[in-house]
Every structure is written in structure tokens, then in C-alpha cells.
Design an enzyme around this catalytic site. Structure first.
Site, PDB file in Angstrom:
ATOM      1  N   CYS A  69       2.288  -4.732  -3.330  1.00  0.00           N
ATOM      2  CA  CYS A  69       1.717  -4.202  -2.084  1.00  0.00           C
ATOM      3  C   CYS A  69       1.437  -2.701  -2.217  1.00  0.00           C
ATOM      4  O   CYS A  69       2.368  -1.886  -2.237  1.00  0.00           O
ATOM      5  CB  CYS A  69       2.680  -4.482  -0.931  1.00  0.00           C
ATOM      6  SG  CYS A  69       2.269  -3.647   0.612  1.00  0.00           S
ATOM      7  N   CYS A  72       2.655  -0.473   0.668  1.00  0.00           N
ATOM      8  CA  CYS A  72       4.117  -0.349   0.641  1.00  0.00           C
ATOM      9  C   CYS A  72       4.532   0.848  -0.210  1.00  0.00           C
ATOM     10  O   CYS A  72       5.451   1.599   0.143  1.00  0.00           O
ATOM     11  CB  CYS A  72       4.753  -1.618   0.070  1.00  0.00           C
ATOM     12  SG  CYS A  72       4.456  -3.121   1.035  1.00  0.00           S
TER      13      CYS A  72
END
Length: 309
Positions: A69, A72
């Protein structure tokens, strides 16, 4: 975020199976929090009961993330920085949704990064997606106010852990990558897509740009999607490519990688040969997002090859 409340996620999050149930103290007060050696910890399906108990002493911020991700990787360092500055008033519990499917399911993590807090065991919504540092600070300040209103005003004593050397400073992002991250931060996914596409035009083998482009395209597609409505539409039209794509995207965003691949591979197998190309292209895009070395990608790619030949 204008207001957060411990009641806001009740019914949407079920943490009952993750709780420890220690005997209450004679005076009815919660047991003291277990000792910790850092205010930033990795939480797992097996250890989360301890995290819930600590939330009776200090608010716990839960950062649901995954290695693949991109946003993230942008948000997590900000959350860690703000947590450490608070000097034990907050614990940050980092949850890898791929490695901890029970937690991902309990928090109903439809997309990541997803950040939720716990106050006395009750979930409190914070934010989903990458947000700027100033907003993170504002939400943390509000979280501490809500915690105080609910009697959670303790502080963690960090244990005597060996002193860590200062982390090496990461090199600056390439200009187009920085441009993409800045666009993601303000929710301008179209601009982020353009920046990553330019980066790939300059270097088609830029793996970070490939993964970033796949991630931001995914974020763009899942904006505004309702999981229950998407699943109902897919169930009613099993050969509708767009309907199946929507659920596959939501599964990937929620960390359910194998479910997403299986849905698209089954769809590919059922479609006539002249209608398969969009499904193959979507699978290849998602493979790039997760990473070629991931065993789930390898297994799905092998099955796709067997269906092609």
C-alpha cells in the site's frame, strides 16, 4: 473530521473474539496496562487482546496497513512521529492486514490505510486514506479530549529498552513521485495518476511507479463504492465485468487479495474468449500492485496462464 465518538463504530466493528477477559480488580477499576518497551508496537490477531486492555489506560491508535500500500508508506511515518511526540499518552498499534486477516475482518477494513482508535475497548473512527500531517495532529488532539471525557487519562511508562540508533534519513523522492504523493495527500487521484504515468514514460521499469500507479488507480476506483451494494450487484450479475471488478477492487483494498484474484480468475474462465481481455488486463494491473514475488500473485499468474493456453 469535526467530531469523533466512541459510539460511532459500534455495530460496524466486532472485537469480541479478540478480547482478553481478566478478572476485574476488587474495587472495579481496570487492571493496569501491561508494560511496554515502545509507544509504537506491531499488533497481531493473537496479541490484540493485550492492546484492548491497554486502551483502558491510554487511547490506542490502530494503523491498518499493508506492504503493497503506497499511501500507507506515506501516512504511517506521520502517525508514528505524532505518537512519539505525545510521550506515552497514546499507544500506536500497527496491523499488517495481510498477516492478520481476523483483525482486518473485525475492523471491516474496506480500504487502507485505515486508522481507528480504541478508548476503553471501544472503537473510535479517525480517518481512511493518506491525510496531511496537520490533520493527523488535529485528530490526535481531539482523540485525547474524547479519551479524557471517558476517563481514559493515563500515561505509559516506556520500559528500559536498549537505545536505538537514529534511523537513517531516507533519500528524497524523485520529483514525479513526490508530485504524485502530494496529489494523493489532497485527494486528487487524477493528478497522481498523471504523475506516475509520466514517471513510467521516463522509466518503464520503475517498480515504485508501477506499484504507485496501481494503488492510486485502485483508490480512485473504490471512492464512493458501498461494499454491500457492490456485492449484491455482483451476485445478481455473475458475468457483468464491471460489477465483478468493483468487488475485486474492494477486496484488494481491504487486504483480501486471494478473494479478489479468485473472483477475477473465475470470471475470466467463464467469459467467451473475445470478452476476456479487460479481465486479464485488470489482473495484470493488480499483480503489479501486490508484487511479482508475492506467492499469491505467483499462484494466480500460474492459473491465468493455464486458462490462456
Amino acid at each position: 473530521m469535526s467530531e469523533i465518538s466512541p459510539a460511532a463504530l459500534r455495530g460496524a466493528v466486532d472485537l469480541s473474539s479478540l478480547r482478553n477477559r481478566p478478572a476485574p480488580s476488587p474495587d472495579g477499576a481496570p487492571a493496569p496496562a501491561p508494560g511496554v518497551v515502545d509507544v509504537v508496537v506491531d499488533a497481531t490477531d493473537e496479541t490484540f487482546g493485550q492492546i484492548l486492555e491497554i486502551s483502558r489506560t491510554v487511547p490506542v491508535v490502530v494503523d491498518l496497513w499493508a506492504e503493497w500500500c503506497g499511501p500507507c508508506k506515506q501516512l504511517s511515518p506521520i502517525i508514528e512521529k505524532v505518537t512519539r511526540e505525545l510521550g506515552g499518552k497514546v499507544l500506536l498499534a500497527k496491523v499488517d492486514v495481510d498477516a492478520n486477516p481476523q483483525l482486518a475482518q473485525s475492523f471491516r477494513a474496506q480500504s487502507i490505510p485505515m486508522v481507528v482508535a480504541l478508548i476503553a475497548g471501544q472503537p473510535v473512527p479517525m480517518f481512511t486514506g493518506a491525510v496531511p500531517e496537520q490533520q493527523v495532529r488535529e485528530v490526535f488532539a481531539q482523540l485525547l479530549q474524547v479519551a479524557a471525557q471517558n476517563g481514559v487519562t493515563g500515561s505509559l511508562s516506556v520500559g528500559d529498552a536498549p537505545a536505538e540508533s537514529a534511523p537513517e534519513e531516507e533519500p528524497p523522492l524523485p520529483p514525479l513521485h513526490a508530485e504524485a504523493f502530494a496529489a494523493i495527500e489532497v485527494g486528487d487521484y487524477a493528478a497522481a495518476i498523471r504523475a506516475y504515468e509520466k514517471a513510467l514514460a521516463e522509466n518503464p521499469r520503475d517498480e515504485d511507479a508501477i506499484a504507485g500507479l496501481g494503488q492510486v488507480r485502485l483508490l480512485d476506483r473504490v471512492q464512493g463504492l458501498d461494499l454491500q451494494a457492490a456485492r449484491a450487484a455482483a451476485a445478481n450479475a455473475p458475468l457483468d465485468v464491471d460489477a465483478q471488478f468493483a468487488v475485486a477492487d474492494l477486496d484488494i483494498a481491504g487486504g483480501h487479495v486471494e478473494d479478489s484474484f479468485l473472483r477475477l480468475l473465475d470470471l475470466f474462465a467463464q467469459l467467451p474468449a473475445d470478452q476476456r481481455t479487460p479481465v486479464r488486463e485488470r489482473l495484470v494491473e493488480l499483480f503489479g500492485l501486490i508484487g511479482a514475488a508475492d506467492p499469491r500473485v505467483i499462484a494466480a499468474r500460474n492459473r491465468l496462464s493455464s486458462l490462456l493456453f
